[in-house]
Design an enzyme around this catalytic site. Structure first.
Site, PDB file in Angstrom:
ATOM      1  N   SER A  35      -6.344  -3.437  14.608  1.00 48.92           N
ATOM      2  CA  SER A  35      -5.040  -2.414  15.805  1.00 48.92           C
ATOM      3  C   SER A  35      -6.139  -2.239  16.993  1.00 48.92           C
ATOM      4  O   SER A  35      -6.421  -1.585  18.006  1.00 48.92           O
ATOM      5  CB  SER A  35      -4.628  -0.985  15.538  1.00 48.92           C
ATOM      6  OG  SER A  35      -5.431  -0.760  14.148  1.00 48.92           O
ATOM      7  N   CYS A  50       0.495  -1.427  -0.134  1.00 52.45           N
ATOM      8  CA  CYS A  50      -0.071  -0.920   0.032  1.00 52.45           C
ATOM      9  C   CYS A  50       0.865   1.301  -0.352  1.00 52.45           C
ATOM     10  O   CYS A  50       2.304   0.913   0.538  1.00 52.45           O
ATOM     11  CB  CYS A  50      -0.618  -0.048   0.991  1.00 52.45           C
ATOM     12  SG  CYS A  50      -2.298   0.754   0.745  1.00 52.45           S
ATOM     13  N   LYS A  92     -12.143  -4.451   2.058  1.00 52.45           N
ATOM     14  CA  LYS A  92     -11.562  -4.081   3.375  1.00 52.45           C
ATOM     15  C   LYS A  92     -12.240  -2.950   3.411  1.00 52.45           C
ATOM     16  O   LYS A  92     -12.837  -2.538   2.424  1.00 52.45           O
ATOM     17  CB  LYS A  92     -10.591  -3.360   2.761  1.00 52.45           C
ATOM     18  CG  LYS A  92      -9.487  -2.202   3.817  1.00 52.45           C
ATOM     19  CD  LYS A  92      -7.825  -2.342   3.555  1.00 52.45           C
ATOM     20  CE  LYS A  92      -7.367  -1.336   4.333  1.00 52.45           C
ATOM     21  NZ  LYS A  92      -6.443  -0.402   4.059  1.00 52.45           N
ATOM     22  N   TYR A 143      -2.747  -8.503  16.206  1.00 52.57           N
ATOM     23  CA  TYR A 143      -1.543  -8.200  17.377  1.00 52.57           C
ATOM     24  C   TYR A 143      -1.489  -9.353  18.542  1.00 52.57           C
ATOM     25  O   TYR A 143      -0.592  -8.739  19.240  1.00 52.57           O
ATOM     26  CB  TYR A 143      -1.561  -6.514  17.739  1.00 52.57           C
ATOM     27  CG  TYR A 143      -1.586  -6.604  15.824  1.00 52.57           C
ATOM     28  CD1 TYR A 143      -0.674  -5.796  15.601  1.00 52.57           C
ATOM     29  CD2 TYR A 143      -3.307  -5.469  15.528  1.00 52.57           C
ATOM     30  CE1 TYR A 143      -0.441  -4.614  14.612  1.00 52.57           C
ATOM     31  CE2 TYR A 143      -3.182  -5.229  14.141  1.00 52.57           C
ATOM     32  CZ  TYR A 143      -2.071  -4.980  13.824  1.00 52.57           C
ATOM     33  OH  TYR A 143      -2.085  -3.845  12.675  1.00 52.57           O
ATOM     34  N   CYS A 187       0.067   4.377   1.542  1.00 52.70           N
ATOM     35  CA  CYS A 187      -0.704   5.309   2.817  1.00 52.70           C
ATOM     36  C   CYS A 187       0.738   6.030   3.189  1.00 52.70           C
ATOM     37  O   CYS A 187       0.805   6.904   3.581  1.00 52.70           O
ATOM     38  CB  CYS A 187      -1.737   5.044   3.127  1.00 52.70           C
ATOM     39  SG  CYS A 187      -1.909   3.901   4.305  1.00 52.70           S
ATOM     40  N   LYS A 202     -11.563  -7.562   6.414  1.00 59.42           N
ATOM     41  CA  LYS A 202     -11.024  -7.080   7.157  1.00 59.42           C
ATOM     42  C   LYS A 202     -11.958  -6.057   7.393  1.00 59.42           C
ATOM     43  O   LYS A 202     -12.201  -4.537   7.012  1.00 59.42           O
ATOM     44  CB  LYS A 202      -9.515  -5.545   6.590  1.00 59.42           C
ATOM     45  CG  LYS A 202      -9.077  -4.831   7.259  1.00 59.42           C
ATOM     46  CD  LYS A 202      -7.356  -4.746   6.208  1.00 59.42           C
ATOM     47  CE  LYS A 202      -7.091  -3.567   6.944  1.00 59.42           C
ATOM     48  NZ  LYS A 202      -6.028  -2.980   7.104  1.00 59.42           N
TER      49      LYS A 202
HETATM   50  C1  PBG Z   1      -3.258  -0.005   4.825  1.00 66.46           C
HETATM   51  C2  PBG Z   1      -3.042  -0.809   5.580  1.00 66.46           C
HETATM   52  C3  PBG Z   1      -3.899  -0.472   7.102  1.00 66.46           C
HETATM   53  C4  PBG Z   1      -4.178  -1.635   7.843  1.00 66.46           C
HETATM   54  C5  PBG Z   1      -3.387  -2.229   7.290  1.00 66.46           C
HETATM   55  N1  PBG Z   1      -2.873  -1.616   6.223  1.00 66.46           N
HETATM   56  C6  PBG Z   1      -4.654   1.437   7.417  1.00 66.46           C
HETATM   57  C7  PBG Z   1      -5.292   1.814   6.687  1.00 66.46           C
HETATM   58  O1  PBG Z   1      -5.988   1.292   5.752  1.00 66.46           O
HETATM   59  O2  PBG Z   1      -5.668   3.005   6.557  1.00 66.46           O
HETATM   60  C8  PBG Z   1      -5.053  -1.400   9.166  1.00 66.46           C
HETATM   61  C9  PBG Z   1      -4.273  -2.769   9.595  1.00 66.46           C
HETATM   62  C10 PBG Z   1      -5.001  -2.454  11.425  1.00 66.46           C
HETATM   63  O3  PBG Z   1      -6.289  -1.442  11.999  1.00 66.46           O
HETATM   64  O4  PBG Z   1      -4.814  -3.189  12.402  1.00 66.46           O
HETATM   65  N2  PBG Z   1      -3.767   0.688   3.886  1.00 66.46           N
END
Ligand code: PBG
Length: 324
Positions: free
Chosen positions: A274, A119, A195, A312, A121, A248
């Site tokens: 998370s 990704c 997602k 985690y 970001c 997710k």
């Molecule tokens: C990257 C990504 C994210 C997560 C995994 N890959 C964050 C998002 O999409 O903002 C989130 C993982 C988590 O919250 O544990 N795009």
């Protein structure tokens, strides 16, 4: 009174309960996410995710050694680069943080199965998951070119599997072709297929410094209200060549996991994200919930149909299994 059918007979003690238990968490089911930063001798706790750290590569290797000793088979790596720009160039640099981390792990622990998140970001200065047009929209097709480059650079560094989490259309097919052309026909793709645009990623964005600097991710991640759309997303990713599909977050979307499991015949991953982690972890640490809430929530994700759980809590579970 003669009650012939007594379900409680099979609950009399732990031995019989364990014999008839329908869902068991195995260490092989779990993937442990890790955050890597530039520098040396860094093991910095992430405040919003207690017991999780940002590691420099030297410290990461110590952690991976411990994980391997605990029986954890697989990790998912996230990089936090020193340098961010418009096109996230550190993400596909052969000396980018992830590429260096993967090489170091594979040299020292060749058996550890290393999955990399694909990704942009964490790497773009604006924090969005792709290349922006002038009016701030993420340009789908332009972004694919970058995602392809990132995936190939991870495979070149030695990643065992790549996991695109950007939610661009057509990325699985694009990446499959890019990997195959570069000779990585045996590097599987685990697609973050369904997602959702979720508030439960909050602590991660803090950990990975990846929150968007303006707006949100609703123009690419899914609306939490939709389940039929999740089926369409998964279907497309399978057609494009995904080896594993993912839902997710996990806990607020157990119905989606079940639906995907019942509809498709392919391994399914669920990301216990998370926010789910921190919510339960902090409640346990503060005495609001008994620690058994951790296993109960993971079992519920597996019972819903997940074959693989990214969590985690993997290290915690490994210790529980070891101490039993
Ligand atoms: C990257 C990504 C994210 C997560 C995994 N890959 C964050 C998002 O999409 O903002 C989130 C993982 C988590 O919250 O544990 N795009």
């Amino acid at each position: 009174m003669n009650i012939v059918k007594r379900p409680r007979r099979l609950r009399v003690n732990e031995t019989i309960r364990s014999i008839v238990r329908e869902t068991k968490i195995n260490i092989e089911d779990l993937v442990y996410p890790l955050f890597v930063v530039e520098g040396e001798n860094i093991k910095e706790e992430i405040k919003s995710m207690p017991d999780n750290y940002r590691f420099s590569i030297d410290k990461l290797l110590e952690e991976v050694k411990e994980l391997q000793e605990l029986g954890i088979k697989s990790i998912l790596l996230f990089g936090i680069p020193e340098h961010k720009d418009e096109c996230g160039s550190d993400a596909y640099d052969e000396n980018g943080i992830i590429q260096k981390a993967v090489r170091a792990i594979k040299v020292n622990f060749p058996k550890m199965y290393v999955i990399t998140d694909i990704c942009m970001c964490e790497y773009t200065c604006h924090g969005h998951c792709g290349i922006l047009t002038e009016d701030g929209y993420v340009d789908n097709d332009k972004t694919l070119e970058y995602l392809g480059k990132i995936a190939v650079s991870h495979a070149l560094a030695g990643a065992d599997m790549v996991a695109p989490s950007d939610m661009m259309d057509g990325r699985v097919g694009y990446m499959r072709e890019a990997l195959d052309k570069a000779g990585y026909v045996n590097v599987p793709i685990m697609a973050y297929s369904a997602k959702y645009s979720s508030a439960f990623y909050g602590p991660f964005r803090d950990a990975a410094d990846s929150a968007p600097s303006f707006g949100d991710r609703k123009a690419y991640q899914m609306d939490p209200a939709n389940i039929n759309e999740a089926v369409r997303e998964v279907e497309l990713d399978i057609e494009e060549g995904a080896d594993i599909v993912m839902v997710k977050p996990a806990l607020p979307y157990l119905d989606v996991i079940r639906k995907v499991k019942d509809t498709f015949n392919i391994p399914i991953a669920a990301y216990n994200v998370s926010g789910e982690y921190s919510m339960i972890k902090m409640a346990v640490d503060n005495g609001l919930l008994n620690e058994s809430a951790i296993m109960e929530s993971l079992v519920s994700i597996k019972r819903a149909g997940a074959d693989i759980i990214i969590t985690y809590f993997a290290k915690y579970v490994a210790k529980e299994i070891r101490d039993k």
